[in-house]
Design an enzyme around this catalytic site. Structure first.
Site, PDB file in Angstrom:
ATOM      1  N   CYS A   1       0.864  -1.190   0.000  1.00  0.00           N
ATOM      2  CA  CYS A   1       0.000   0.000   0.000  1.00  0.00           C
ATOM      3  C   CYS A   1       0.892   1.229   0.000  1.00  0.00           C
ATOM      4  O   CYS A   1       2.068   1.156   0.307  1.00  0.00           O
ATOM      5  CB  CYS A   1      -0.864   0.027   1.247  1.00  0.00           C
ATOM      6  SG  CYS A   1      -1.915  -1.408   1.382  1.00  0.00           S
TER       7      CYS A   1
ATOM      8  N   ARG B   1       2.068   1.430  -5.783  1.00  0.00           N
ATOM      9  CA  ARG B   1       2.251   0.513  -4.644  1.00  0.00           C
ATOM     10  C   ARG B   1       0.983  -0.251  -4.312  1.00  0.00           C
ATOM     11  O   ARG B   1       0.986  -1.177  -3.495  1.00  0.00           O
ATOM     12  CB  ARG B   1       2.712   1.288  -3.412  1.00  0.00           C
ATOM     13  CG  ARG B   1       4.065   1.960  -3.541  1.00  0.00           C
ATOM     14  CD  ARG B   1       4.387   2.789  -2.324  1.00  0.00           C
ATOM     15  NE  ARG B   1       4.432   1.955  -1.144  1.00  0.00           N
ATOM     16  CZ  ARG B   1       5.519   1.284  -0.759  1.00  0.00           C
ATOM     17  NH1 ARG B   1       6.629   1.365  -1.480  1.00  0.00           N
ATOM     18  NH2 ARG B   1       5.519   0.540   0.323  1.00  0.00           N
TER      19      ARG B   1
ATOM     20  N   TRP C   1      -3.554  -2.056  -1.532  1.00  0.00           N
ATOM     21  CA  TRP C   1      -3.409  -3.360  -2.196  1.00  0.00           C
ATOM     22  C   TRP C   1      -3.944  -4.355  -1.178  1.00  0.00           C
ATOM     23  O   TRP C   1      -3.333  -4.588  -0.143  1.00  0.00           O
ATOM     24  CB  TRP C   1      -1.933  -3.634  -2.519  1.00  0.00           C
ATOM     25  CG  TRP C   1      -1.700  -4.882  -3.311  1.00  0.00           C
ATOM     26  CD1 TRP C   1      -1.929  -5.059  -4.653  1.00  0.00           C
ATOM     27  CD2 TRP C   1      -1.177  -6.137  -2.824  1.00  0.00           C
ATOM     28  NE1 TRP C   1      -1.561  -6.328  -5.030  1.00  0.00           N
ATOM     29  CE2 TRP C   1      -1.119  -7.003  -3.933  1.00  0.00           C
ATOM     30  CE3 TRP C   1      -0.755  -6.596  -1.588  1.00  0.00           C
ATOM     31  CZ2 TRP C   1      -0.649  -8.311  -3.834  1.00  0.00           C
ATOM     32  CZ3 TRP C   1      -0.290  -7.894  -1.483  1.00  0.00           C
ATOM     33  CH2 TRP C   1      -0.251  -8.741  -2.595  1.00  0.00           C
TER      34      TRP C   1
ATOM     35  N   ASN D   1       0.165   0.631   6.114  1.00  0.00           N
ATOM     36  CA  ASN D   1       0.754  -0.257   5.115  1.00  0.00           C
ATOM     37  C   ASN D   1       1.401  -1.409   5.876  1.00  0.00           C
ATOM     38  O   ASN D   1       2.256  -1.195   6.726  1.00  0.00           O
ATOM     39  CB  ASN D   1       1.811   0.482   4.288  1.00  0.00           C
ATOM     40  CG  ASN D   1       2.573  -0.475   3.366  1.00  0.00           C
ATOM     41  OD1 ASN D   1       2.026  -1.497   2.942  1.00  0.00           O
ATOM     42  ND2 ASN D   1       3.829  -0.177   3.089  1.00  0.00           N
ATOM     43  N   GLY D   2       0.959  -2.638   5.592  1.00  0.00           N
ATOM     44  CA  GLY D   2       1.548  -3.803   6.261  1.00  0.00           C
ATOM     45  C   GLY D   2       0.447  -4.779   6.651  1.00  0.00           C
ATOM     46  O   GLY D   2      -0.662  -4.741   6.120  1.00  0.00           O
TER      47      GLY D   2
ATOM     48  N   GLU E   1      12.646 -14.427 -17.545  1.00  0.00           N
ATOM     49  CA  GLU E   1      12.305 -13.016 -17.332  1.00  0.00           C
ATOM     50  C   GLU E   1      11.322 -12.524 -18.392  1.00  0.00           C
ATOM     51  O   GLU E   1      10.342 -11.843 -18.076  1.00  0.00           O
ATOM     52  CB  GLU E   1      13.580 -12.174 -17.343  1.00  0.00           C
ATOM     53  CG  GLU E   1      13.383 -10.674 -17.343  1.00  0.00           C
ATOM     54  CD  GLU E   1      12.564 -10.149 -16.175  1.00  0.00           C
ATOM     55  OE1 GLU E   1      12.358 -10.883 -15.187  1.00  0.00           O
ATOM     56  OE2 GLU E   1      12.097  -9.008 -16.271  1.00  0.00           O
TER      57      GLU E   1
ATOM     58  N   LYS F   1       7.524 -10.961 -17.664  1.00  0.00           N
ATOM     59  CA  LYS F   1       7.029  -9.668 -18.192  1.00  0.00           C
ATOM     60  C   LYS F   1       5.710  -9.874 -18.924  1.00  0.00           C
ATOM     61  O   LYS F   1       4.753  -9.144 -18.732  1.00  0.00           O
ATOM     62  CB  LYS F   1       8.068  -9.074 -19.158  1.00  0.00           C
ATOM     63  CG  LYS F   1       9.321  -8.556 -18.506  1.00  0.00           C
ATOM     64  CD  LYS F   1       9.164  -7.223 -17.831  1.00  0.00           C
ATOM     65  CE  LYS F   1       8.983  -7.215 -16.363  1.00  0.00           C
ATOM     66  NZ  LYS F   1       9.777  -7.967 -15.482  1.00  0.00           N
TER      67      LYS F   1
ATOM     68  N   GLU G   1       2.728 -10.845 -16.524  1.00  0.00           N
ATOM     69  CA  GLU G   1       2.325  -9.929 -15.443  1.00  0.00           C
ATOM     70  C   GLU G   1       1.673  -8.657 -15.973  1.00  0.00           C
ATOM     71  O   GLU G   1       0.945  -7.991 -15.232  1.00  0.00           O
ATOM     72  CB  GLU G   1       3.487  -9.594 -14.525  1.00  0.00           C
ATOM     73  CG  GLU G   1       4.516  -8.640 -15.057  1.00  0.00           C
ATOM     74  CD  GLU G   1       5.511  -8.226 -13.972  1.00  0.00           C
ATOM     75  OE1 GLU G   1       5.134  -8.014 -12.812  1.00  0.00           O
ATOM     76  OE2 GLU G   1       6.699  -8.131 -14.306  1.00  0.00           O
TER      77      GLU G   1
ATOM     78  N   HIS H   1      10.485 -32.476 -22.811  1.00  0.00           N
ATOM     79  CA  HIS H   1      10.181 -33.333 -21.643  1.00  0.00           C
ATOM     80  C   HIS H   1       8.813 -33.019 -21.071  1.00  0.00           C
ATOM     81  O   HIS H   1       8.618 -33.049 -19.860  1.00  0.00           O
ATOM     82  CB  HIS H   1      11.282 -33.156 -20.587  1.00  0.00           C
ATOM     83  CG  HIS H   1      12.616 -33.622 -21.066  1.00  0.00           C
ATOM     84  ND1 HIS H   1      12.952 -34.948 -21.204  1.00  0.00           N
ATOM     85  CD2 HIS H   1      13.696 -32.915 -21.508  1.00  0.00           C
ATOM     86  CE1 HIS H   1      14.193 -35.051 -21.687  1.00  0.00           C
ATOM     87  NE2 HIS H   1      14.661 -33.835 -21.875  1.00  0.00           N
TER      88      HIS H   1
ATOM     89  N   LYS I   1       4.064  -2.838  -6.750  1.00  0.00           N
ATOM     90  CA  LYS I   1       5.466  -2.630  -7.106  1.00  0.00           C
ATOM     91  C   LYS I   1       6.409  -3.219  -6.069  1.00  0.00           C
ATOM     92  O   LYS I   1       7.432  -3.786  -6.395  1.00  0.00           O
ATOM     93  CB  LYS I   1       5.762  -1.138  -7.254  1.00  0.00           C
ATOM     94  CG  LYS I   1       7.197  -0.826  -7.654  1.00  0.00           C
ATOM     95  CD  LYS I   1       7.555  -1.445  -8.988  1.00  0.00           C
ATOM     96  CE  LYS I   1       8.989  -1.217  -9.371  1.00  0.00           C
ATOM     97  NZ  LYS I   1       9.385  -1.949 -10.586  1.00  0.00           N
TER      98      LYS I   1
HETATM   99  C1  AGP Z   1       8.938  -7.823 -11.769  1.00  0.00           C
HETATM  100  O1  AGP Z   1       8.482  -7.258 -12.971  1.00  0.00           O
HETATM  101  C2  AGP Z   1       7.863  -7.941 -10.727  1.00  0.00           C
HETATM  102  N1  AGP Z   1       7.227  -6.696 -10.485  1.00  0.00           N
HETATM  103  C3  AGP Z   1       8.314  -8.650  -9.471  1.00  0.00           C
HETATM  104  O2  AGP Z   1       8.642  -9.973  -9.811  1.00  0.00           O
HETATM  105  C4  AGP Z   1       9.532  -8.042  -8.741  1.00  0.00           C
HETATM  106  O3  AGP Z   1      10.713  -8.245  -9.509  1.00  0.00           O
HETATM  107  C5  AGP Z   1       9.695  -8.757  -7.406  1.00  0.00           C
HETATM  108  O4  AGP Z   1       8.547  -8.493  -6.621  1.00  0.00           O
HETATM  109  C6  AGP Z   1      10.953  -8.341  -6.643  1.00  0.00           C
HETATM  110  O5  AGP Z   1      10.894  -6.975  -6.346  1.00  0.00           O
HETATM  111  P1  AGP Z   1      12.244  -6.282  -5.749  1.00  0.00           P
HETATM  112  O6  AGP Z   1      13.290  -6.340  -6.818  1.00  0.00           O
HETATM  113  O7  AGP Z   1      11.829  -4.886  -5.410  1.00  0.00           O
HETATM  114  O8  AGP Z   1      12.645  -7.075  -4.546  1.00  0.00           O
END
Ligand code: AGP
Length: 586
Positions: A2, A27, A72, A98-99, A463, A467, A470, A486, A581
């Site tokens: 959040c 966030r 969030w 937040n938490g 990776e 992308k 997500e 496999h 984020k």
């Molecule tokens: C990556 O595009 C994602 N948003 C997510 O996997 C992110 O890399 C992961 O949450 C780790 O975040 P950080 O690098 O801030 O620890």
């Protein structure tokens, strides 16, 4: 998770926290709200959905103190009642949080037995009632005693209709104070108030900020004053705004050539110190999540190739189950863009308790991981706002290359080779963007996409898949090219997109052979390579470079493919559903 922001000063508090919470929306963006105190008392407005404009109920309200929150959801659905701010029974106290309050159920039962009535199912609401229960002590002490009853992770702000104070409390969720003559900002992250000031102070766990005309930091447990240093953040607000780009993600993709050069600006002595520690450690465990883990997979490869040192890479969320097997001579390398990922901070703290040394690669200066590590290598790639991490991946991989060359006693050679990469990235963006825009229309209606590669490029396959899924919600899977036959090959049908990362390195021939197996089952082959091939239905060209550097280049078309597919699908590129984020809860 959040975003929270509070303001106390001589300006219009509602405008300031509204602009601030919009900059923190990355966030969390299920719902949001504002609370403020004016001469009529506490005024609150909150709603489900994205931040659009100052709520009608608060238009024209003149106040110099306010708090705001973007959510969030963790406990309780996405509803108006569960949106923050939350208030005490009498509505005279408002909080944003937040938490996660782990003991919220027992606290709620206790408070209800004392006659408190709750309006939401959200764990955070207990904070407002706890303060109300303690308010006979005066607002500052009431907040402090309420905080002492909480278990879990929290950064919360509190205001009261009967007090001029803005109070913030921090425990395992970030809280940073911004200073400007006569004005105080308290927020989850610096971009919330960067347009006003870059003079900041980072709160540590167990600390509270109490601000009226003066700002003081006290210990939550004792109430004693704590001396803290003020720092200057060298970001400017343009870095935290989209500029002429449609999305932060596209801006951050295009920033990579320049930001890579910023990442190269490292203290050589510190790098050499880290290189020595990595070399000497009997065991090195790299821990990270998501994109940062993918960068670490490349890092492990280049460290091994250049310096001969083997490092293990773990999903940070799984690493806690291995910590008791580690000796205190194990060196931990924690990699995190935000420096606030709970899955990383948890095992880092466990390892520090065992006496392990922790080196971190972090972008956000002053973040928890930055401050809790023995040595931090800062990525210096500027604020990364888009939920999908792009420039941070490139920065992390670049940092690993620089470290590997330093470990191989070839810092200058590595530095000079890496200085060439920005031109290649720039070329790749310009050279592939038009074709990718066209490809995106093909991919946007697909159910799945598969990314295959070998060697160090395998990490780019994982990776690229992350992308894609997500931000475009097209299911995607990255895997070693040799693994396809496999099992996963069963899912390949006519037209299934298979992105084949096969630069002209030692993996080229075998990867093409795996691509051919997929092609024979009708796959639509997108080849990312420095050489075209008849197997490719679409070729995304990358420059021919020293084989070690292909991951930095092959990843660019993967970023763009995900971006333009998401745009073609009309998803919210910078704020994809269900994500945040910085994942500050386990
Ligand atoms: C990556 O595009 C994602 N948003 C997510 O996997 C992110 O890399 C992961 O949450 C780790 O975040 P950080 O690098 O801030 O620890």
């Amino acid at each position: 998770m959040c975003g929270i922001i509070g303001y106390k000063g001589d300006k219009n508090a509602i405008d300031i926290v509204f602009q601030g919470i919009k900059r923190l929306e990355y966030r969390g963006y299920d719902s949001w709200g504002i609370a403020t105190v004016d001469d009529q008392g506490m005024q609150i407005a909150k709603t489900v959905g994205r931040i659009q404009s100052v709520p009608e109920a608060l238009e024209g309200v003149d106040s110099t103190i306010a708090i705001s929150h973007s959510r969030w959801a963790t406990h309780g659905g996405v509803t108006q009642e569960n949106a923050h701010p939350h208030t005490s029974c009498d509505g005279g106290i408002a909080i944003v949080h937040n938490g996660i309050i782990e003991n919220h159920k027992e606290l709620r039962r206790e408070l209800e037995s004392k006659g408190h009535t709750f309006k939401s199912e959200c764990d955070s609401e207990v904070i407002a009632h706890l303060i109300e229960e303690e308010q006979g002590r005066g607002f500052e002490e009431a907040v402090r005693h309420a905080a002492l009853k909480l278990k879990g992770s929290y950064a919360f702000l509190a205001i009261s209709k009967d007090s001029p104070l803005l109070i913030g409390v921090r425990h395992e969720s970030p809280l940073v104070i911004g200073f400007k003559d006569g004005e105080t900002f308290v927020a989850s992250d610096v971009p919330a108030f960067l347009e006003h000031t870059n003079k900041v102070m980072f709160l540590d766990d167990g600390e509270m900020v109490v601000t009226n005309s003066e700002v003081k930091v006290i210990s939550t447990s004792t109430g004693e004053k704590v001396e803290k240093e003020t720092r200057t953040v060298d970001w400017d607000i343009t870095q935290a705004t989209k500029g002429n780009y449609a999305h932060f993600m596209l801006k951050e993709i295009h920033e990579q050539p320049v930001e890579l050069l910023h990442t190269l600006m490292q203290d050589k002595k510190k790098l050499e110190q880290v290189a020595r520690r990595v070399h000497q450690a009997p065991r090195v465990c790299i821990i990270a999540c998501g994109t940062s883990r993918h960068a670490s997979l490349v890092g492990r490869y280049v460290i091994s190739e250049i310096s001969g040192k083997y490092c293990e890479v773990y999903n940070a969320s799984e690493f806690q189950y291995f910590v008791d097997k580690l000796g205190k001579d194990t060196l931990i390398i924690a990699v995190s863009q935000s420096g606030e990922t709970a899955d990383v901070l948890g095992p880092v703290r466990m390892c520090k308790e065992k006496g392990c040394k922790v080196i971190s690669l972090v972008n956000v200066v002053g973040s928890s991981l930055d401050r809790e590590s023995d040595v931090t290598l800062h990525l210096n790639c500027g604020p990364e706002i888009s939920v999908a991490s792009t420039k941070a991946f490139t920065a992390q991989v670049t940092m690993f290359y620089l470290l590997a060359y330093t470990m191989g006693y070839a810092y200058e050679d590595g530095y000079n080779r890496l200085r060439e990469i920005p031109l290649h990235i720039d070329y790749t963006i310009k050279n592939t963007e038009p074709a990718i825009r066209a490809l995106a229309d093909k991919l946007k209606d697909k159910e799945s996409a598969y990314y295959i590669a070998r060697g160090e490029n395998f990490a780019v396959a994982t990776e690229g898949a992350l992308k894609m899924k997500e931000i475009s919600y097209v299911h995607a899977e990255g895997m070693p090219a040799g693994e396809l036959k496999h099992g996963t090959l069963a899912l390949i049908e006519k037209g299934t997109p298979v992105i084949v990362i096969c630069p002209k390195d030692q993996t080229y021939g075998e990867t093409l052979a795996n691509a051919s197996e997929a092609k024979a089952r009708g796959a639509f082959i997108i080849g990312i390579s420095d050489e075209n091939n008849e197997l490719f239905d679409a070729w995304l060209e990358i420059p021919n470079v020293d084989y070690l550097f292909y991951p930095l280049l092959a990843n660019i078309p993967c970023q763009l493919l995900a971006y333009y597919t998401a745009v073609a699908k009309g998803t919210d590129v910078d704020k994809p559903r269900n994500l945040a984020k910085s994942v500050t809860v386990k």
